[in-house]
Scaffold this active site. Structure first.
Site, short mmCIF file in Angstrom:
data_model
loop_
_atom_site.label_atom_id
_atom_site.label_comp_id
_atom_site.label_asym_id
_atom_site.label_seq_id
_atom_site.Cartn_x
_atom_site.Cartn_y
_atom_site.Cartn_z
N ASN A 100 6.29 6.81 5.20
CA ASN A 100 7.09 7.79 4.48
C ASN A 100 6.04 8.77 3.81
OD1 ASN A 100 5.83 6.47 2.39
ND2 ASN A 100 7.62 5.83 1.29
N LEU A 101 4.77 8.69 4.26
CA LEU A 101 3.72 9.73 3.88
C LEU A 101 3.46 9.82 2.33
CD1 LEU A 101 4.55 12.54 6.47
CD2 LEU A 101 2.86 10.39 6.73
N THR A 128 1.17 7.78 0.59
CA THR A 128 -0.28 8.15 0.50
C THR A 128 -0.84 8.34 1.74
OG1 THR A 128 -0.26 5.38 1.01
CG2 THR A 128 -0.36 6.48 -1.52
N ALA A 170 2.55 -0.91 5.61
CA ALA A 170 2.90 -0.13 4.56
C ALA A 170 3.19 -0.62 3.37
CB ALA A 170 4.58 0.45 4.99
N ALA A 171 2.60 -0.17 2.03
CA ALA A 171 2.84 -0.89 0.85
C ALA A 171 2.60 -0.10 -0.27
CB ALA A 171 1.87 -2.14 0.84
N TYR A 230 1.14 -6.28 -7.94
CA TYR A 230 0.74 -5.95 -6.74
C TYR A 230 0.48 -7.38 -5.77
CZ TYR A 230 -2.10 -5.00 -2.73
OH TYR A 230 -3.07 -5.18 -1.46
N PHE A 281 -15.69 0.87 -14.21
CA PHE A 281 -14.75 -0.02 -15.16
C PHE A 281 -15.51 -1.19 -15.62
CE2 PHE A 281 -11.68 2.58 -12.57
CZ PHE A 281 -11.17 3.51 -13.65
N ARG A 320 -17.05 -7.77 -4.93
CA ARG A 320 -16.04 -7.85 -4.16
C ARG A 320 -16.84 -7.92 -2.61
NH1 ARG A 320 -13.36 -7.22 -7.96
NH2 ARG A 320 -11.61 -6.18 -8.66
N GLY A 347 -5.61 -6.19 -15.19
CA GLY A 347 -4.94 -6.55 -13.81
C GLY A 347 -6.31 -6.85 -12.88
P1 NAD Z 1 -2.92 3.33 2.41
O1 NAD Z 1 -2.28 3.86 1.12
O2 NAD Z 1 -3.67 4.18 2.98
O3 NAD Z 1 -1.75 3.19 3.45
C1 NAD Z 1 -0.32 2.51 3.10
C2 NAD Z 1 0.63 3.55 4.19
O4 NAD Z 1 1.97 2.95 3.89
C3 NAD Z 1 0.63 5.01 3.72
O5 NAD Z 1 0.55 5.54 4.93
C4 NAD Z 1 1.77 5.11 3.02
O6 NAD Z 1 2.33 6.34 3.25
C5 NAD Z 1 2.59 3.91 3.66
N1 NAD Z 1 3.85 3.73 2.57
C6 NAD Z 1 3.86 3.58 1.56
N2 NAD Z 1 4.87 3.07 1.11
C7 NAD Z 1 6.09 2.98 2.19
C8 NAD Z 1 7.26 2.98 2.44
N3 NAD Z 1 8.09 2.67 1.30
N4 NAD Z 1 8.04 3.33 3.47
C9 NAD Z 1 6.90 3.50 4.66
N5 NAD Z 1 5.75 3.91 4.57
C10 NAD Z 1 5.10 3.67 3.13
O7 NAD Z 1 -3.47 1.91 2.08
P2 NAD Z 1 -4.45 0.93 3.28
O8 NAD Z 1 -5.64 0.49 2.20
O9 NAD Z 1 -4.38 1.58 4.45
O10 NAD Z 1 -3.32 -0.44 3.01
C11 NAD Z 1 -2.64 -0.83 4.16
C12 NAD Z 1 -2.25 -2.27 3.62
O11 NAD Z 1 -3.52 -3.13 3.76
C13 NAD Z 1 -1.32 -2.34 2.67
O12 NAD Z 1 -0.44 -3.42 2.79
C14 NAD Z 1 -2.49 -2.99 1.49
O13 NAD Z 1 -1.86 -3.60 0.62
C15 NAD Z 1 -3.21 -3.86 2.39
N6 NAD Z 1 -4.56 -4.03 1.98
C16 NAD Z 1 -5.49 -3.19 1.62
C17 NAD Z 1 -6.49 -3.33 1.37
C18 NAD Z 1 -7.73 -2.36 0.97
O14 NAD Z 1 -8.92 -2.73 0.43
N7 NAD Z 1 -7.50 -1.00 1.46
C19 NAD Z 1 -7.07 -4.66 0.90
C20 NAD Z 1 -5.91 -5.73 0.94
C21 NAD Z 1 -4.93 -5.44 1.43
C1 UD1 Z 2 -8.36 -3.18 -3.54
C2 UD1 Z 2 -7.18 -2.54 -2.75
C3 UD1 Z 2 -5.96 -3.46 -2.85
C4 UD1 Z 2 -6.51 -4.80 -2.11
C5 UD1 Z 2 -7.60 -5.46 -2.84
C6 UD1 Z 2 -8.01 -6.53 -2.65
C7 UD1 Z 2 -7.19 -0.06 -2.80
C8 UD1 Z 2 -6.88 1.16 -3.70
N1 UD1 Z 2 -6.89 -1.24 -3.37
O1 UD1 Z 2 -7.96 -3.56 -4.95
O2 UD1 Z 2 -4.91 -2.94 -2.04
O3 UD1 Z 2 -5.21 -5.91 -2.15
O4 UD1 Z 2 -8.59 -4.54 -2.79
O5 UD1 Z 2 -9.22 -7.12 -3.12
O6 UD1 Z 2 -7.63 -0.17 -1.74
N2 UD1 Z 2 -13.63 0.57 -9.78
C9 UD1 Z 2 -14.71 1.27 -10.46
N3 UD1 Z 2 -14.57 2.72 -10.57
C10 UD1 Z 2 -13.70 3.40 -9.84
C11 UD1 Z 2 -12.77 2.49 -8.91
C12 UD1 Z 2 -12.98 1.06 -9.34
O7 UD1 Z 2 -15.63 0.67 -11.33
O8 UD1 Z 2 -13.61 4.79 -9.89
C13 UD1 Z 2 -13.96 -0.90 -9.74
C14 UD1 Z 2 -12.71 -1.49 -10.19
O9 UD1 Z 2 -12.32 -1.69 -11.81
C15 UD1 Z 2 -12.71 -2.93 -9.38
C16 UD1 Z 2 -13.59 -2.52 -8.18
O10 UD1 Z 2 -14.11 -1.23 -8.46
O11 UD1 Z 2 -13.34 -3.55 -10.15
C17 UD1 Z 2 -12.55 -2.49 -7.04
O12 UD1 Z 2 -11.72 -1.60 -7.11
P1 UD1 Z 2 -10.73 -1.12 -6.13
O13 UD1 Z 2 -11.28 -0.51 -5.13
O14 UD1 Z 2 -9.52 -0.29 -6.63
O15 UD1 Z 2 -10.27 -2.46 -5.60
P2 UD1 Z 2 -9.24 -3.68 -6.01
O16 UD1 Z 2 -8.57 -3.47 -7.30
O17 UD1 Z 2 -9.97 -4.92 -5.83
#
Ligand code: NAD
Ligand code: UD1
Length: 314
Positions: free
Chosen positions: A33-34, A36, A76-77, A143, A204, A211, A272
């Site tokens: 749904n675009l 993010t 998607a999430a 989340y 923060f 991580r 959180g």
């Molecule tokens: P992202 O935000 O880039 O991708 C999420 C995508 O889902 C986006 O393209 C967004 O437009 C789409 N979306 C959101 N809500 C929607 C809806 N209601 N219907 C259809 N599409 C929708 O994030 P990402 O980092 O690519 O995350 C992908 C998946 O991996 C997510 O499920 C996230 O929870 C999971 N995940 C990510 C991380 C991380 O570090 N990035 C870590 C653990 C889990």
């Molecule tokens: C991220 C993912 C989440 C995933 C999780 C798994 C994103 C946006 N979130 O969350 O989907 O499930 O990993 O662990 O991809 N921080 C700073 N300064 C900043 C931003 C972040 O200090 O400007 C710190 C945060 O406080 C945190 C750490 O960096 O302690 C990681 O933050 P973030 O990248 O948001 O990851 P998670 O919260 O772990």
């Protein structure tokens, strides 16, 4: 695998997955749904993939894109932990209900397997490290709760309806195409974006939280293995590297690439937030024959190259 669906395929991880699937000659559909995600991420493939702008809470749209599909990669999430703390209802609607809709549409369309993007956030802050899949879970955010609920539904669909489901608990994923523009973005994308501008980031808490950062190509690799390996239906599998890096040392590395000096701004810890996170990846090795191919240094270098070339394009 002939035909697959990637939900959230215009997002960071989804678009990297789409690129790899296209390279492997798989027919790809995307539902996004675009919110993010952006079309720019999949622009080179738009002519060859079947893209539908739509919501995972729309069962009709899901049934349409699911027809004839063998494997669904459900990405998607609502991805941000702090965003879910601010708006827990929206996070539950998309992540809990959206996942249920995806599973139900997959059941109705006789999809073979659904690979679900779960998260290490489900472990919370219980002290034992590294995190193993059989450890207790204790979500600290809406989340994290929603990802655990997604896993519960995925297992139910395997047990009740014979739909093959595999849950991958991603640790912190980074790499090209991660959107840095929101305060909710992943820390590496934000730090990279600041660094290419010669600016300092905000940290923060004390920055000693750590991580397990996993490069996106390794996550893509694991998704393909999870789609194709036999006898893994019902498995919940950690996806990380087994090593960890603190937020302070992350910035030290990135600021060195960028040649940015000075002290980051330091503000209060985020509600959180998890303090310590690192994966035990024995199960991924055993069930998926997964081995991370990118060291943190390599992954960070490739990511830096992408963000710096992007800044010259924009
Ligand atoms: P992202 O935000 O880039 O991708 C999420 C995508 O889902 C986006 O393209 C967004 O437009 C789409 N979306 C959101 N809500 C929607 C809806 N209601 N219907 C259809 N599409 C929708 O994030 P990402 O980092 O690519 O995350 C992908 C998946 O991996 C997510 O499920 C996230 O929870 C999971 N995940 C990510 C991380 C991380 O570090 N990035 C870590 C653990 C889990
Ligand atoms: C991220 C993912 C989440 C995933 C999780 C798994 C994103 C946006 N979130 O969350 O989907 O499930 O990993 O662990 O991809 N921080 C700073 N300064 C900043 C931003 C972040 O200090 O400007 C710190 C945060 O406080 C945190 C750490 O960096 O302690 C990681 O933050 P973030 O990248 O948001 O990851 P998670 O919260 O772990």
């Amino acid at each position: 695998m002939q035909k697959c669906l990637v939900t959230g395929g215009a997002g960071f991880i989804g678009s990297n997955l789409v690129e790899r699937l296209m390279g492997d000659g798989v027919q790809v559909r995307v539902l996004d749904n675009l919110t993010t995600g952006v079309l720019d991420n999949i622009e080179p493939f738009l002519e060859d993939i079947d893209f539908k702008q739509g919501d995972v809470r729309d069962l009709d749209a899901l049934q349409e894109v699911m027809a004839g599909v063998e494997v669904v990669f459900h990405q998607a999430a609502v991805v941000s932990v702090p965003k879910s703390v601010e708006d827990p209802i929206e996070a539950a609607m998309v992540n809990d209900l959206g996942t249920l809709y995806v599973l139900e549409a997959a059941r109705r369309a006789s999809v073979r397997r659904v690979v679900f993007a779960s998260s290490c956030a489900v472990y919370g802050d219980l002290p034992q490290l590294p995190k193993r899949e059989n450890m207790e879970t204790r979500p600290l955010s809406p989340y994290a709760a929603s990802k655990l609920h997604g896993e519960t539904y995925a297992l139910l669909y395997r047990d009740l309806y014979g739909l093959e489901t595999v849950c991958l608990r991603y640790f912190n994923v980074y790499g090209p195409k991660q959107d840095p523009t929101s305060p909710y973005s992943g820390v590496i994308s934000i730090f990279m974006d600041r660094a290419v501008r010669g600016e300092l980031p905000t940290i923060f808490g004390d920055g000693e939280q750590f991580r397990d950062f996993v490069y996106v190509a390794d996550v893509v690799q694991a998704n393909l293995l999870a789609a194709n390996r036999d006898n893994i239906a019902g498995a919940v599998i950690n996806l990380g590297t087994g090593s960890s890096v603190t937020v302070n040392s992350l910035w030290a590395n990135i600021s060195q690439f960028a040649g940015v000096g000075g002290e980051p701004e330091r503000v209060e810890e985020r509600p959180g937030d998890i303090r310590e996170s690192v994966a035990d990846i024995s199960r991924a090795r055993e069930l998926l024959a997964y081995e991370p191919l990118y060291s943190f240094e390599e992954g960070l270098k490739l990511t830096w190259e992408w963000y710096s070339s992007r800044s010259t394009r924009h």
